[in-house]
Design a protein around this motif. Structure first.
Motif, PDB file in Angstrom:
ATOM      1  N   ASP A 178     -27.905  25.442  84.362  1.00 27.26           N
ATOM      2  CA  ASP A 178     -27.481  24.084  84.010  1.00 27.26           C
ATOM      3  C   ASP A 178     -26.336  23.625  84.909  1.00 27.26           C
ATOM      4  O   ASP A 178     -26.316  22.472  85.380  1.00 27.26           O
ATOM      5  N   ARG A 179     -25.366  24.497  85.153  1.00 29.62           N
ATOM      6  CA  ARG A 179     -24.239  24.122  86.007  1.00 29.62           C
ATOM      7  C   ARG A 179     -24.692  23.820  87.433  1.00 29.62           C
ATOM      8  O   ARG A 179     -24.076  22.994  88.129  1.00 29.62           O
ATOM      9  N   LEU A 180     -25.745  24.496  87.863  1.00 27.32           N
ATOM     10  CA  LEU A 180     -26.271  24.284  89.216  1.00 27.32           C
ATOM     11  C   LEU A 180     -27.252  23.119  89.277  1.00 27.32           C
ATOM     12  O   LEU A 180     -27.765  22.805  90.360  1.00 27.32           O
ATOM     13  N   GLY A 181     -27.527  22.492  88.144  1.00 29.20           N
ATOM     14  CA  GLY A 181     -28.438  21.351  88.122  1.00 29.20           C
ATOM     15  C   GLY A 181     -29.906  21.735  88.219  1.00 29.20           C
ATOM     16  O   GLY A 181     -30.730  20.926  88.667  1.00 29.20           O
ATOM     17  N   ILE A 182     -30.247  22.961  87.783  1.00 24.54           N
ATOM     18  CA  ILE A 182     -31.637  23.427  87.840  1.00 24.54           C
ATOM     19  C   ILE A 182     -32.202  23.398  86.417  1.00 24.54           C
ATOM     20  O   ILE A 182     -32.063  24.351  85.642  1.00 24.54           O
ATOM     21  N   ALA A 183     -32.817  22.276  86.056  1.00 18.61           N
ATOM     22  CA  ALA A 183     -33.370  22.119  84.716  1.00 18.61           C
ATOM     23  C   ALA A 183     -34.599  23.008  84.568  1.00 18.61           C
ATOM     24  O   ALA A 183     -35.543  22.926  85.360  1.00 18.61           O
ATOM     25  N   THR A 184     -34.591  23.880  83.563  1.00 22.60           N
ATOM     26  CA  THR A 184     -35.649  24.880  83.418  1.00 22.60           C
ATOM     27  C   THR A 184     -35.998  25.067  81.949  1.00 22.60           C
ATOM     28  O   THR A 184     -35.114  25.188  81.107  1.00 22.60           O
ATOM     29  N   VAL A 185     -37.299  25.096  81.683  1.00 21.68           N
ATOM     30  CA  VAL A 185     -37.797  25.392  80.342  1.00 21.68           C
ATOM     31  C   VAL A 185     -38.798  26.536  80.462  1.00 21.68           C
ATOM     32  O   VAL A 185     -39.718  26.487  81.284  1.00 21.68           O
ATOM     33  N   ILE A 186     -38.608  27.580  79.665  1.00 25.71           N
ATOM     34  CA  ILE A 186     -39.542  28.701  79.645  1.00 25.71           C
ATOM     35  C   ILE A 186     -40.008  28.946  78.209  1.00 25.71           C
ATOM     36  O   ILE A 186     -39.395  28.451  77.256  1.00 25.71           O
ATOM     37  N   ARG A 187     -41.076  29.700  78.074  1.00 27.79           N
ATOM     38  CA  ARG A 187     -41.472  30.211  76.756  1.00 27.79           C
ATOM     39  C   ARG A 187     -40.597  31.441  76.530  1.00 27.79           C
ATOM     40  O   ARG A 187     -40.866  32.508  77.082  1.00 27.79           O
ATOM     41  N   ALA A 188     -39.581  31.308  75.731  1.00 25.73           N
ATOM     42  CA  ALA A 188     -38.501  32.287  75.650  1.00 25.73           C
ATOM     43  C   ALA A 188     -38.793  33.425  74.685  1.00 25.73           C
ATOM     44  O   ALA A 188     -37.983  33.779  73.825  1.00 25.73           O
ATOM     45  N   VAL A 189     -39.964  34.022  74.854  1.00 24.64           N
ATOM     46  CA  VAL A 189     -40.401  35.183  74.073  1.00 24.64           C
ATOM     47  C   VAL A 189     -40.997  36.191  75.043  1.00 24.64           C
ATOM     48  O   VAL A 189     -41.764  35.800  75.939  1.00 24.64           O
ATOM     49  N   PRO A 190     -40.677  37.468  74.930  1.00 26.84           N
ATOM     50  CA  PRO A 190     -41.207  38.442  75.885  1.00 26.84           C
ATOM     51  C   PRO A 190     -42.706  38.657  75.739  1.00 26.84           C
ATOM     52  O   PRO A 190     -43.289  38.420  74.683  1.00 26.84           O
ATOM     53  N   ASN A 191     -43.318  39.129  76.815  1.00 29.12           N
ATOM     54  CA  ASN A 191     -44.735  39.461  76.853  1.00 29.12           C
ATOM     55  C   ASN A 191     -44.933  40.964  77.013  1.00 29.12           C
ATOM     56  O   ASN A 191     -44.077  41.659  77.557  1.00 29.12           O
TER      57      ASN A 191
END
Length: 323
Positions: A115-128
Motif C-alpha cells: 500500500d505504501r508503494l502504491g501497489i494495489a493488490t487483492v488476493i484470495r487470502a487462504v492457503p492452498n
C-alpha cells in the motif's frame, strides 16, 4: 548427459532433518504462498501456472519481475539478511523483517508495504494444498522462524536448482523452468512429450480440481526437490499419466524407491548428502527416472532429447566472436 564433478561428501550439502525445522518450514511455506499469490494477482496467465511460481536466487527466493501499471516490481526472500525485499521500477522499495512472527502479522506487514508503494493488490487470502487452510489474516498458529534452519534450506535450494538445471539442459522439447511451486513447497521441473493428457482427477486439499487440470493438461515427466519428503526431504520424480511399467523400472541409484502412496520415485536427501559424489547421485536419479517414464510412455526421444555431442561441441568452442 554430461555429469559434472561432485563436491565431495557433504560439501555444500548441509544436514537439515525435517523434524529439526518443521515449525519454521511450515511458517515459511505459508509466507511463500502469500508472496506467490501477489505475483499471481498481477502476472499474465501462462500455461501450467508458470506465472505464479518463485525462483531460486543467490540470496533466497524471488518472484522475478512482476508487471504493475506501466512499471514493475519484484519481491525477494533474502535468506542472508532475513528480509523480504520489495523493489519497484521507480526506485522505491520496502522491507519486511523475517523473524518469529505469526502468518497474520507477516500478511499484514506485506500488504501495508505494498500500500505504501502504491501497489494495489487483492488476493484470495487462504492457503492452498494444505489442510487445515487457515486464512492468512487469522493464522496465529504458525509463527516460527529459525534463521540457521532457513540458511541451510537456502543452501539445499541452491544445490537442487543447480543440478536440476543441468538435467533440464539436455532436453529440447517443451520443458518448464526450474521453479518453486509454493502450493507444495517444492522446486520442480517438467518435461513434456507433446501429447495431451487425460483430465487430472484433482482431489488436492484446498485446491480446485480445475487448477490441477490446467497444470496437467499434457503428458509430463516431472522431477524436483521437496523438503517434506521423508525424514530429511527428498528428490522426486513422477509421470502423469503414469504409463504401465513405470513403477517396475530399474532406476538409479540404489537408494531410490517408489512410493506407492505418493505415486512417485524418491531419493532421500541424506543419501545424496552422504554420497561420495552428490552431483552424480542426483543426476543419475533424474536421468534414470525420466528414461523410465519416456520408455514406458513411448515418447519420441529422438525428437525431444538433445544430442550430447552437440552440447560438448558448444561447450568446447570457447567464447563466441563479437557480433
Amino acid at each position: 548427459m554430461e555429469v559434472p564433478a561432485g563436491t565431495g561428501p557433504g560439501g555444500g550439502w548441509p544436514e537439515l532433518r525435517v523434524q529439526d525445522w518443521s515449525g519454521t518450514r511450515d511458517t515459511l511455506h505459508l509466507w511463500t504462498q502469500i508472496v506467490g499469490k501477489i505475483r499471481m494477482a498481477h502476472a499474465p496467465m501462462l500455461n501450467h501456472w508458470w506465472h505464479v511460481t518463485l525462483y531460486v536466487s543467490p540470496r533466497g527466493l524471488t518472484t522475478s519481475t512482476i508487471p504493475y501499471s506501466n512499471g514493475a516490481f519484484d519481491m525477494e526472500f533474502d535468506f542472508h539478511e532475513h528480509v523480504l525485499r520489495i523493489r519497484t521500477s521507480n526506485g522505491s522499495g520496502a522491507g519486511i523483517r523475517l523473524s518469529p512472527k505469526p502468518v497474520a502479522e507477516f500478511h499484514a506487514e506485506t500488504f501495508d508495504a505494498l500500500d505504501r508503494l502504491g501497489i494495489a493488490t487483492v488476493i484470495r487470502a487462504v492457503p492452498n494444498e494444505v489442510d487445515p487452510a487457515i486464512p492468512f489474516a487469522e493464522d496465529y498458529l504458525h509463527a516460527s522462524y529459525e534463521k540457521e534452519a532457513v540458511r541451510l534450506y537456502r543452501a539445499q535450494l541452491i544445490q537442487a536448482d543447480r543440478l536440476i538445471n543441468v538435467f533440464r539442459s539436455s532436453f529440447r522439447g517443451k520443458v518448464s523452468p526450474v521453479q518453486f511451486f509454493w502450493g507444495g513447497m517444492d522446486l520442480a521441473c517438467a518435461r513434456f512429450s507433446g501429447r495431451p493428457a487425460p483430465r487430472h482427477p484433482g482431489g488436492i486439499p484446498n485446491c480446485a480440481d480445475w487448477v490441477m487440470a490446467e497444470g496437467y493438461s499434457h503428458e509430463v515427466s516431472s522431477c524436483g526437490f521437496w523438503p517434506g519428503g521423508g525424514d530429511e526431504g527428498a528428490f522426486y520424480s513422477y509421470a502423469y499419466p503414469e504409463p504401465e511399467g513405470f513403477t517396475g523400472s530399474m532406476v538409479e541409484p540404489s537408494e531410490a524407491t517408489y512410493d506407492h502412496d505418493l505415486g512417485l520415485y524418491l531419493l532421500p536427501y541424506e543419501a545424496v548428502r552422504r554420497a561420495p559424489d552428490p552431483d552424480r547421485h542426483v543426476l543419475r536419479f533424474l536421468q534414470s527416472t525420466y528414461t523410465a517414464a519416456a520408455v514406458a510412455g513411448r515418447w519420441d526421444r529422438t525428437a525431444l532429447e538433445t544430442d550430447p555431442a552437440r552440447l560438448r561441441h558448444r561447450a568446447n568452442r570457447g567464447p563466441e566472436p563479437p557480433l
